[in-house]
Write an enzyme that holds these catalytic residues in place. Structure first.
Site, PDB file in Angstrom:
ATOM      1  N   LYS A  99      -2.756  26.934 -61.818  1.00  0.00           N
ATOM      2  CA  LYS A  99      -1.887  25.994 -61.110  1.00  0.00           C
ATOM      3  C   LYS A  99      -2.394  25.833 -59.681  1.00  0.00           C
ATOM      4  O   LYS A  99      -2.738  26.825 -59.035  1.00  0.00           O
ATOM      5  CB  LYS A  99      -0.456  26.519 -61.091  1.00  0.00           C
ATOM      6  CG  LYS A  99       0.199  26.463 -62.465  1.00  0.00           C
ATOM      7  CD  LYS A  99       1.644  26.877 -62.398  1.00  0.00           C
ATOM      8  CE  LYS A  99       2.375  26.618 -63.704  1.00  0.00           C
ATOM      9  NZ  LYS A  99       1.631  26.870 -64.919  1.00  0.00           N
ATOM     10  N   ASP A 133      -3.119  22.985 -64.755  1.00  0.00           N
ATOM     11  CA  ASP A 133      -1.761  22.717 -65.229  1.00  0.00           C
ATOM     12  C   ASP A 133      -1.131  21.651 -64.337  1.00  0.00           C
ATOM     13  O   ASP A 133      -1.503  21.520 -63.171  1.00  0.00           O
ATOM     14  CB  ASP A 133      -0.897  23.988 -65.115  1.00  0.00           C
ATOM     15  CG  ASP A 133      -1.211  25.017 -66.186  1.00  0.00           C
ATOM     16  OD1 ASP A 133      -1.946  24.708 -67.136  1.00  0.00           O
ATOM     17  OD2 ASP A 133      -0.700  26.148 -66.061  1.00  0.00           O
ATOM     18  N   ARG A 184      -4.817  17.281 -71.518  1.00  0.00           N
ATOM     19  CA  ARG A 184      -3.738  17.989 -72.242  1.00  0.00           C
ATOM     20  C   ARG A 184      -2.480  17.141 -72.048  1.00  0.00           C
ATOM     21  O   ARG A 184      -2.134  16.787 -70.917  1.00  0.00           O
ATOM     22  CB  ARG A 184      -3.494  19.380 -71.680  1.00  0.00           C
ATOM     23  CG  ARG A 184      -2.276  20.058 -72.353  1.00  0.00           C
ATOM     24  CD  ARG A 184      -1.748  21.249 -71.592  1.00  0.00           C
ATOM     25  NE  ARG A 184      -2.660  22.369 -71.612  1.00  0.00           N
ATOM     26  CZ  ARG A 184      -2.645  23.336 -70.691  1.00  0.00           C
ATOM     27  NH1 ARG A 184      -1.803  23.283 -69.679  1.00  0.00           N
ATOM     28  NH2 ARG A 184      -3.494  24.336 -70.771  1.00  0.00           N
TER      29      ARG A 184
HETATM   30  C1  LIG Z   1      -0.194  25.059 -74.212  1.00  0.00           C
HETATM   31  C2  LIG Z   1       0.890  24.449 -73.381  1.00  0.00           C
HETATM   32  C3  LIG Z   1       0.632  24.130 -72.072  1.00  0.00           C
HETATM   33  C4  LIG Z   1       1.627  23.545 -71.283  1.00  0.00           C
HETATM   34  N1  LIG Z   1       1.328  23.157 -69.991  1.00  0.00           N
HETATM   35  C5  LIG Z   1       2.261  22.504 -69.268  1.00  0.00           C
HETATM   36  C6  LIG Z   1       1.960  21.976 -67.982  1.00  0.00           C
HETATM   37  O1  LIG Z   1       0.835  22.089 -67.475  1.00  0.00           O
HETATM   38  N2  LIG Z   1       2.950  21.336 -67.296  1.00  0.00           N
HETATM   39  C7  LIG Z   1       4.210  21.163 -67.825  1.00  0.00           C
HETATM   40  O2  LIG Z   1       5.062  20.550 -67.183  1.00  0.00           O
HETATM   41  N3  LIG Z   1       4.524  21.658 -69.025  1.00  0.00           N
HETATM   42  C8  LIG Z   1       3.597  22.323 -69.761  1.00  0.00           C
HETATM   43  N4  LIG Z   1       3.927  22.794 -71.010  1.00  0.00           N
HETATM   44  C9  LIG Z   1       5.351  22.802 -71.442  1.00  0.00           C
HETATM   45  C10 LIG Z   1       5.794  21.475 -72.033  1.00  0.00           C
HETATM   46  O3  LIG Z   1       5.863  20.502 -71.036  1.00  0.00           O
HETATM   47  C11 LIG Z   1       7.174  21.606 -72.696  1.00  0.00           C
HETATM   48  O4  LIG Z   1       8.117  21.990 -71.729  1.00  0.00           O
HETATM   49  C12 LIG Z   1       7.243  22.604 -73.817  1.00  0.00           C
HETATM   50  O5  LIG Z   1       6.080  22.608 -74.612  1.00  0.00           O
HETATM   51  C13 LIG Z   1       8.461  22.271 -74.727  1.00  0.00           C
HETATM   52  O6  LIG Z   1       8.290  21.013 -75.329  1.00  0.00           O
HETATM   53  P1  LIG Z   1       7.841  20.868 -76.852  1.00  0.00           P
HETATM   54  O7  LIG Z   1       7.096  19.604 -76.984  1.00  0.00           O
HETATM   55  O8  LIG Z   1       7.072  22.084 -77.237  1.00  0.00           O
HETATM   56  O9  LIG Z   1       9.164  20.847 -77.709  1.00  0.00           O
HETATM   57  P2  LIG Z   1      10.724  20.473 -77.353  1.00  0.00           P
HETATM   58  O10 LIG Z   1      10.876  19.014 -77.107  1.00  0.00           O
HETATM   59  O11 LIG Z   1      11.197  21.407 -76.282  1.00  0.00           O
HETATM   60  O12 LIG Z   1      11.393  20.874 -78.709  1.00  0.00           O
HETATM   61  C14 LIG Z   1      11.206  20.112 -79.894  1.00  0.00           C
HETATM   62  C15 LIG Z   1      11.184  21.034 -81.094  1.00  0.00           C
HETATM   63  O13 LIG Z   1      10.008  21.889 -81.040  1.00  0.00           O
HETATM   64  C16 LIG Z   1      10.319  23.178 -81.572  1.00  0.00           C
HETATM   65  N5  LIG Z   1      10.209  24.188 -80.488  1.00  0.00           N
HETATM   66  C17 LIG Z   1      10.128  23.955 -79.168  1.00  0.00           C
HETATM   67  N6  LIG Z   1      10.054  25.096 -78.465  1.00  0.00           N
HETATM   68  C18 LIG Z   1      10.106  26.093 -79.377  1.00  0.00           C
HETATM   69  C19 LIG Z   1      10.085  27.510 -79.296  1.00  0.00           C
HETATM   70  N7  LIG Z   1      10.019  28.156 -78.105  1.00  0.00           N
HETATM   71  N8  LIG Z   1      10.154  28.221 -80.448  1.00  0.00           N
HETATM   72  C20 LIG Z   1      10.221  27.603 -81.660  1.00  0.00           C
HETATM   73  N9  LIG Z   1      10.262  26.256 -81.793  1.00  0.00           N
HETATM   74  C21 LIG Z   1      10.203  25.518 -80.678  1.00  0.00           C
HETATM   75  C22 LIG Z   1      11.752  23.104 -82.066  1.00  0.00           C
HETATM   76  O14 LIG Z   1      11.728  22.698 -83.410  1.00  0.00           O
HETATM   77  C23 LIG Z   1      12.348  22.004 -81.193  1.00  0.00           C
HETATM   78  O15 LIG Z   1      13.484  21.388 -81.761  1.00  0.00           O
HETATM   79  C24 LIG Z   1       2.930  23.330 -71.828  1.00  0.00           C
HETATM   80  C25 LIG Z   1       3.179  23.629 -73.163  1.00  0.00           C
HETATM   81  C26 LIG Z   1       2.185  24.169 -73.944  1.00  0.00           C
HETATM   82  C27 LIG Z   1       2.483  24.433 -75.395  1.00  0.00           C
END
Ligand SMILES: Cc1cc2nc3c(=O)[nH]c(=O)nc-3n(C[C@H](O)[C@H](O)[C@H](O)COP(=O)(O)OP(=O)(O)OC[C@H]3O[C@@H](n4cnc5c(N)ncnc54)[C@H](O)[C@@H]3O)c2cc1C
Length: 307
Positions: A99, A133, A184
């Site tokens: 970050k 990030d 990403r």
């Molecule tokens: C590798 C990686 C890097 C990232 N880097 C950044 C970044 O640089 N900046 C940033 O702002 N955000 C980052 N994020 C976080 C991202 O923005 C989301 O806040 C986070 O991934 C939750 O969104 P989602 O799309 O996974 O699912 P959501 O919209 O939160 O959830 C949708 C569905 O996904 C499934 N799900 C979600 N979370 C979980 C869990 N913990 N356990 C089991 N099932 C789950 C469930 O079925 C849920 O109903 C990153 C995420 C990942 C995976």
């Protein structure tokens, strides 16, 4: 605002309270162990090694953000350099996430740029890819500026992140096209006001797929960082329908989240990476994980009640 977003705002607000922080730090150890690979580099490398055995590649992330002094920023830079040197000894794909506020972005953009440049000078010749990030909206502009400056200086093993909840993101993506970024794509993890970000989960999801498909059509390499089964299913369907080969995209997960799905996708031949956070500065990272998932809040409450 819908319920998901209201819940996230509430958790991120409450987590900022020092008394709540003290309680979580002392009582939520189980949750920390699930989401954080350990406090030391050695523990993180061991976690990465176990993932490699499952065919999942690691993205090493030394936890830390929003530093307030140059000394702290330089301390994190030292930690990042140690990580780069350690990865250079490993036979697996070498990949780091960091970050910019960890490298002093809030103190001075020039400081963050110069500390990051020194990290890239060590990383590139050792085949270590460095992902910047994306943090909250006030930092987006500077993050994009630093990314572009480094690409213009000739660094190529550096990638950017875009967040589908921000209104500005499609324009940012189009502006980045000449740089052919390794992208990403995430939905976004911070509390953002309605002046800058969609508040409705359905719109954020629709935008996620729209931006992902746009990036793929433009020929970019896209890392789909989402745990959402609907997003993953649609990316698979779309890439198959369009004949986009698996070398053009990958799936990214967070350490400890849906590990069975990570393995399944890797076994099916998709490139899968897991973000492996480590270090002592895990509190803000953990609060974002609690904010994303109400079940995690129940785990915290149970441990606070001694359950
Ligand atoms: C590798 C990686 C890097 C990232 N880097 C950044 C970044 O640089 N900046 C940033 O702002 N955000 C980052 N994020 C976080 C991202 O923005 C989301 O806040 C986070 O991934 C939750 O969104 P989602 O799309 O996974 O699912 P959501 O919209 O939160 O959830 C949708 C569905 O996904 C499934 N799900 C979600 N979370 C979980 C869990 N913990 N356990 C089991 N099932 C789950 C469930 O079925 C849920 O109903 C990153 C995420 C990942 C995976």
């Amino acid at each position: 605002m819908n319920l998901d977003l209201a819940y996230r705002s509430f958790v991120l607000e409450v987590a900022g309270n020092p008394q709540v922080e003290r309680l979580i730090r002392t009582r939520a150890r189980g949750l920390v162990r699930r989401y954080v690979a350990g406090e030391t580099l050695e523990e993180a490398l061991r976690a990465a090694e176990s993932l490699e055995k499952e065919g999942i590649h690691a993205i090493l992330d030394l936890l830390g953000e929003m530093v307030r002094t140059e000394e702290e920023a330089r301390g994190f830079q030292r930690g990042l350099l140690e990580l780069v040197w350690a990865l250079a000894e490993k036979p697996w794909p070498r990949y780091v996430s960091l970050k910019l506020t960890q490298l002093g972005l809030d103190l001075s953009e020039a400081l963050a740029l110069s500390l990051l440049r020194e990290v890239l000078r060590e990383a590139e010749p050792r085949g270590v890819f460095v992902r910047l990030d994306m943090e909250d909206s006030p930092r987006v502009e500077a993050t994009l500026r630093i990314y572009k400056a480094l690409r213009e200086e000739g660094f190529s093993q550096v990638g950017i992140v875009l967040q589908s909840y921000l209104y500005r993101t499609e324009k940012d993506l189009l502006d980045l096209l000449p740089y052919r970024p390794n992208l990403r794509l995430v939905k976004g993890a911070y509390r953002e006001p309605q002046e800058v970000a969609f508040q409705d989960k359905r719109l954020i999801d629709a935008e996620y797929l729209h931006l992902g498909k746009l990036a793929l059509r433009e020929g970019l390499y896209v890392a789909f960082a989402t745990h959402d089964p609907r997003m993953i299913r649609e990316v698979r369907r779309y890439t198959e329908a369009m004949g986009i080969p698996r070398e053009r995209f990958e799936f990214q997960f967070l350490y400890g989240v849906r590990p069975e799905e990570q393995k399944r996708l890797a076994q099916e031949g998709y490139v899968v990476r897991a973000y492996v956070p480590y270090g002592t500065h895990w509190y803000p990272y953990l609060t974002r994980r609690i904010a994303e998932r109400p079940e995690n809040l129940f785990l915290v409450l149970r441990s606070l009640l001694g359950g």
